[in-house]
Motif scaffolding. Sequence first.
Motif, PDB file in Angstrom:
ATOM      1  N   MET A   1      38.192  96.374  24.138  1.00 52.11           N
ATOM      2  CA  MET A   1      39.038  95.696  23.170  1.00 52.11           C
ATOM      3  C   MET A   1      38.792  94.189  23.279  1.00 52.11           C
ATOM      4  O   MET A   1      38.621  93.657  24.349  1.00 52.11           O
ATOM      5  N   ALA A   2      38.784  93.494  22.173  1.00 48.21           N
ATOM      6  CA  ALA A   2      38.501  92.070  22.152  1.00 48.21           C
ATOM      7  C   ALA A   2      39.628  91.276  22.812  1.00 48.21           C
ATOM      8  O   ALA A   2      40.790  91.687  22.791  1.00 48.21           O
ATOM      9  N   VAL A   3      39.259  90.152  23.369  1.00 47.14           N
ATOM     10  CA  VAL A   3      40.238  89.294  24.044  1.00 47.14           C
ATOM     11  C   VAL A   3      41.335  88.866  23.080  1.00 47.14           C
ATOM     12  O   VAL A   3      42.517  88.876  23.426  1.00 47.14           O
ATOM     13  N   GLU A   4      40.960  88.492  21.859  1.00 47.75           N
ATOM     14  CA  GLU A   4      41.944  88.027  20.883  1.00 47.75           C
ATOM     15  C   GLU A   4      42.997  89.102  20.600  1.00 47.75           C
ATOM     16  O   GLU A   4      44.180  88.791  20.476  1.00 47.75           O
ATOM     17  N   THR A   5      42.568  90.341  20.514  1.00 51.47           N
ATOM     18  CA  THR A   5      43.494  91.443  20.256  1.00 51.47           C
ATOM     19  C   THR A   5      44.436  91.657  21.433  1.00 51.47           C
ATOM     20  O   THR A   5      45.638  91.859  21.244  1.00 51.47           O
ATOM     21  N   ASP A   6      43.910  91.577  22.645  1.00 48.83           N
ATOM     22  CA  ASP A   6      44.750  91.724  23.839  1.00 48.83           C
ATOM     23  C   ASP A   6      45.778  90.599  23.930  1.00 48.83           C
ATOM     24  O   ASP A   6      46.936  90.834  24.266  1.00 48.83           O
ATOM     25  N   VAL A   7      45.361  89.384  23.632  1.00 47.16           N
ATOM     26  CA  VAL A   7      46.278  88.240  23.688  1.00 47.16           C
ATOM     27  C   VAL A   7      47.346  88.385  22.613  1.00 47.16           C
ATOM     28  O   VAL A   7      48.533  88.136  22.859  1.00 47.16           O
ATOM     29  N   LEU A   8      46.962  88.815  21.412  1.00 42.86           N
ATOM     30  CA  LEU A   8      47.938  89.026  20.343  1.00 42.86           C
ATOM     31  C   LEU A   8      48.945  90.102  20.728  1.00 42.86           C
ATOM     32  O   LEU A   8      50.149  89.958  20.465  1.00 42.86           O
ATOM     33  N   ASP A   9      48.504  91.159  21.373  1.00 43.12           N
ATOM     34  CA  ASP A   9      49.424  92.197  21.851  1.00 43.12           C
ATOM     35  C   ASP A   9      50.433  91.612  22.839  1.00 43.12           C
ATOM     36  O   ASP A   9      51.621  91.943  22.791  1.00 43.12           O
ATOM     37  N   GLU A  10      49.964  90.748  23.717  1.00 39.00           N
ATOM     38  CA  GLU A  10      50.868  90.100  24.678  1.00 39.00           C
ATOM     39  C   GLU A  10      51.890  89.225  23.960  1.00 39.00           C
ATOM     40  O   GLU A  10      53.070  89.218  24.311  1.00 39.00           O
ATOM     41  N   LEU A  11      51.467  88.509  22.941  1.00 38.21           N
ATOM     42  CA  LEU A  11      52.389  87.655  22.186  1.00 38.21           C
ATOM     43  C   LEU A  11      53.447  88.499  21.470  1.00 38.21           C
ATOM     44  O   LEU A  11      54.627  88.116  21.426  1.00 38.21           O
ATOM     45  N   ARG A  12      53.059  89.624  20.947  1.00 40.77           N
ATOM     46  CA  ARG A  12      54.018  90.495  20.256  1.00 40.77           C
ATOM     47  C   ARG A  12      55.006  91.116  21.241  1.00 40.77           C
ATOM     48  O   ARG A  12      56.180  91.299  20.921  1.00 40.77           O
ATOM     49  N   ARG A  13      54.540  91.458  22.434  1.00 39.71           N
ATOM     50  CA  ARG A  13      55.454  91.985  23.453  1.00 39.71           C
ATOM     51  C   ARG A  13      56.470  90.927  23.881  1.00 39.71           C
ATOM     52  O   ARG A  13      57.607  91.245  24.210  1.00 39.71           O
ATOM     53  N   LEU A  14      56.042  89.673  23.876  1.00 45.64           N
ATOM     54  CA  LEU A  14      56.961  88.584  24.220  1.00 45.64           C
ATOM     55  C   LEU A  14      58.157  88.555  23.273  1.00 45.64           C
ATOM     56  O   LEU A  14      59.290  88.316  23.692  1.00 45.64           O
ATOM     57  N   ARG A  15      57.908  88.768  21.996  1.00 43.12           N
ATOM     58  CA  ARG A  15      58.987  88.734  21.002  1.00 43.12           C
ATOM     59  C   ARG A  15      60.041  89.798  21.286  1.00 43.12           C
ATOM     60  O   ARG A  15      61.225  89.576  21.044  1.00 43.12           O
ATOM     61  N   THR A  16      59.623  90.939  21.837  1.00 45.46           N
ATOM     62  CA  THR A  16      60.596  91.988  22.156  1.00 45.46           C
ATOM     63  C   THR A  16      61.347  91.680  23.453  1.00 45.46           C
ATOM     64  O   THR A  16      62.463  92.149  23.629  1.00 45.46           O
ATOM     65  N   ARG A  17      60.744  90.906  24.342  1.00 42.70           N
ATOM     66  CA  ARG A  17      61.371  90.615  25.634  1.00 42.70           C
ATOM     67  C   ARG A  17      62.286  89.395  25.605  1.00 42.70           C
ATOM     68  O   ARG A  17      63.141  89.246  26.482  1.00 42.70           O
ATOM     69  N   ILE A  18      62.095  88.502  24.635  1.00 46.99           N
ATOM     70  CA  ILE A  18      62.909  87.280  24.583  1.00 46.99           C
ATOM     71  C   ILE A  18      63.693  87.256  23.280  1.00 46.99           C
ATOM     72  O   ILE A  18      63.132  87.000  22.210  1.00 46.99           O
ATOM     73  N   PRO A  19      64.998  87.529  23.354  1.00 47.69           N
ATOM     74  CA  PRO A  19      65.816  87.400  22.143  1.00 47.69           C
ATOM     75  C   PRO A  19      65.805  85.947  21.653  1.00 47.69           C
ATOM     76  O   PRO A  19      65.770  85.008  22.442  1.00 47.69           O
ATOM     77  N   ARG A  20      65.783  85.760  20.357  1.00 48.86           N
ATOM     78  CA  ARG A  20      65.784  84.451  19.701  1.00 48.86           C
ATOM     79  C   ARG A  20      64.448  83.704  19.808  1.00 48.86           C
ATOM     80  O   ARG A  20      64.382  82.502  19.572  1.00 48.86           O
ATOM     81  N   LEU A  21      63.389  84.403  20.183  1.00 53.08           N
ATOM     82  CA  LEU A  21      62.052  83.812  20.137  1.00 53.08           C
ATOM     83  C   LEU A  21      61.579  83.914  18.695  1.00 53.08           C
ATOM     84  O   LEU A  21      61.607  84.986  18.101  1.00 53.08           O
ATOM     85  N   THR A  22      61.137  82.797  18.115  1.00 49.41           N
ATOM     86  CA  THR A  22      60.750  82.797  16.709  1.00 49.41           C
ATOM     87  C   THR A  22      59.246  82.738  16.502  1.00 49.41           C
ATOM     88  O   THR A  22      58.774  82.939  15.386  1.00 49.41           O
ATOM     89  N   GLY A  23      58.487  82.441  17.544  1.00 50.17           N
ATOM     90  CA  GLY A  23      57.034  82.395  17.389  1.00 50.17           C
ATOM     91  C   GLY A  23      56.347  82.127  18.710  1.00 50.17           C
ATOM     92  O   GLY A  23      56.955  81.641  19.665  1.00 50.17           O
ATOM     93  N   SER A  24      55.055  82.465  18.748  1.00 50.71           N
ATOM     94  CA  SER A  24      54.258  82.226  19.953  1.00 50.71           C
ATOM     95  C   SER A  24      52.816  82.000  19.547  1.00 50.71           C
ATOM     96  O   SER A  24      52.351  82.524  18.529  1.00 50.71           O
ATOM     97  N   LEU A  25      52.125  81.210  20.349  1.00 52.62           N
ATOM     98  CA  LEU A  25      50.746  80.853  20.067  1.00 52.62           C
ATOM     99  C   LEU A  25      49.990  80.695  21.368  1.00 52.62           C
ATOM    100  O   LEU A  25      50.493  80.074  22.310  1.00 52.62           O
ATOM    101  N   ALA A  26      48.805  81.267  21.437  1.00 51.76           N
ATOM    102  CA  ALA A  26      47.906  81.055  22.570  1.00 51.76           C
ATOM    103  C   ALA A  26      46.713  80.279  22.032  1.00 51.76           C
ATOM    104  O   ALA A  26      46.166  80.621  20.979  1.00 51.76           O
ATOM    105  N   ALA A  27      46.334  79.223  22.735  1.00 55.78           N
ATOM    106  CA  ALA A  27      45.241  78.371  22.286  1.00 55.78           C
ATOM    107  C   ALA A  27      44.442  77.888  23.482  1.00 55.78           C
ATOM    108  O   ALA A  27      44.888  77.985  24.625  1.00 55.78           O
ATOM    109  N   THR A  28      43.277  77.349  23.200  1.00 56.82           N
ATOM    110  CA  THR A  28      42.501  76.716  24.258  1.00 56.82           C
ATOM    111  C   THR A  28      43.089  75.332  24.507  1.00 56.82           C
ATOM    112  O   THR A  28      43.826  74.803  23.677  1.00 56.82           O
ATOM    113  N   VAL A  29      42.754  74.736  25.624  1.00 52.93           N
ATOM    114  CA  VAL A  29      43.266  73.401  25.919  1.00 52.93           C
ATOM    115  C   VAL A  29      42.695  72.361  24.962  1.00 52.93           C
ATOM    116  O   VAL A  29      43.217  71.261  24.857  1.00 52.93           O
ATOM    117  N   ASP A  30      41.631  72.730  24.229  1.00 55.07           N
ATOM    118  CA  ASP A  30      41.048  71.835  23.234  1.00 55.07           C
ATOM    119  C   ASP A  30      41.709  71.968  21.869  1.00 55.07           C
ATOM    120  O   ASP A  30      41.348  71.257  20.944  1.00 55.07           O
TER     121      ASP A  30
END
Length: 173
Positions: A1-30
Motif C-alpha cells: 500500500m502506498a505511503v500516502e494512503t497509509d498516512v491518509l488512513d491515520e488522519l481519518r482514524r484521528l478524526r474518530t479518536r478526537i472529538p471536535r477535530l475539524t481537520g488534519s494534514l500531514a506534510a513534509t517540512v518543506d
Amino acid sequence: MAVETDVLDELRRLRTRIPRLTGSLAATVDGLVLAHDVPGTEPEGLAALTAAALGVAYRMTDAAARGDFRELLVRGSGGYVATYAAGTTAVLTLLAEDRVNVGRLHLEGRRSGARIADLVATGVGPGTGRHADRPAPEEHLATVPPTADRPIGTLPVRTPQRPTHQPRPQTGI
C-alpha cells in the motif's frame, strides 16, 4: 500500500479518536502535502504556512535552548491549530474547535505523529509511494542531497558580503 494512503488512513482514524477535530494534514517540512483531511481549507496553503511556522518554532526552541522541536499550539478565537513533529522529514497539523480537550489533542497528535514518522521512514525512496511503478533514474539519485541529517525547520542562512563595486559619492545633497 502506498505511503500516502497509509498516512491518509491515520488522519481519518484521528478524526474518530478526537472529538471536535475539524481537520488534519500531514506534510513534509518543506511544505509539500503528503495527505490531508481538511474540508473547507486549502491543503497546499496550510502546508506552506505550517512549514513557515515550523521554521520559526525550530529557531525559537533552539534560541531558548529547549532542545529539538516537538510541537506548536496556536489558539484563535475559533479554535486551535496544533503542529507536531513526525520524524525529521514530516509534520502533522491538526485543526480543532475551541471546545476540544487539549490534553486529548496532544496525546493523540503525538501518537499519530510518531506513526506517520514510521510510515514515512519505511516508505521513502524509489519503488515506493504513488509512483512505485516508475523507478528513479540513476542520475537523479546521484544528485539528490541526503536530507535525513537536516533538522526540522532549518532554513538557509544568508551571509552578507561586501559589494564588488564601490558606490559613487552623491553630489548636490
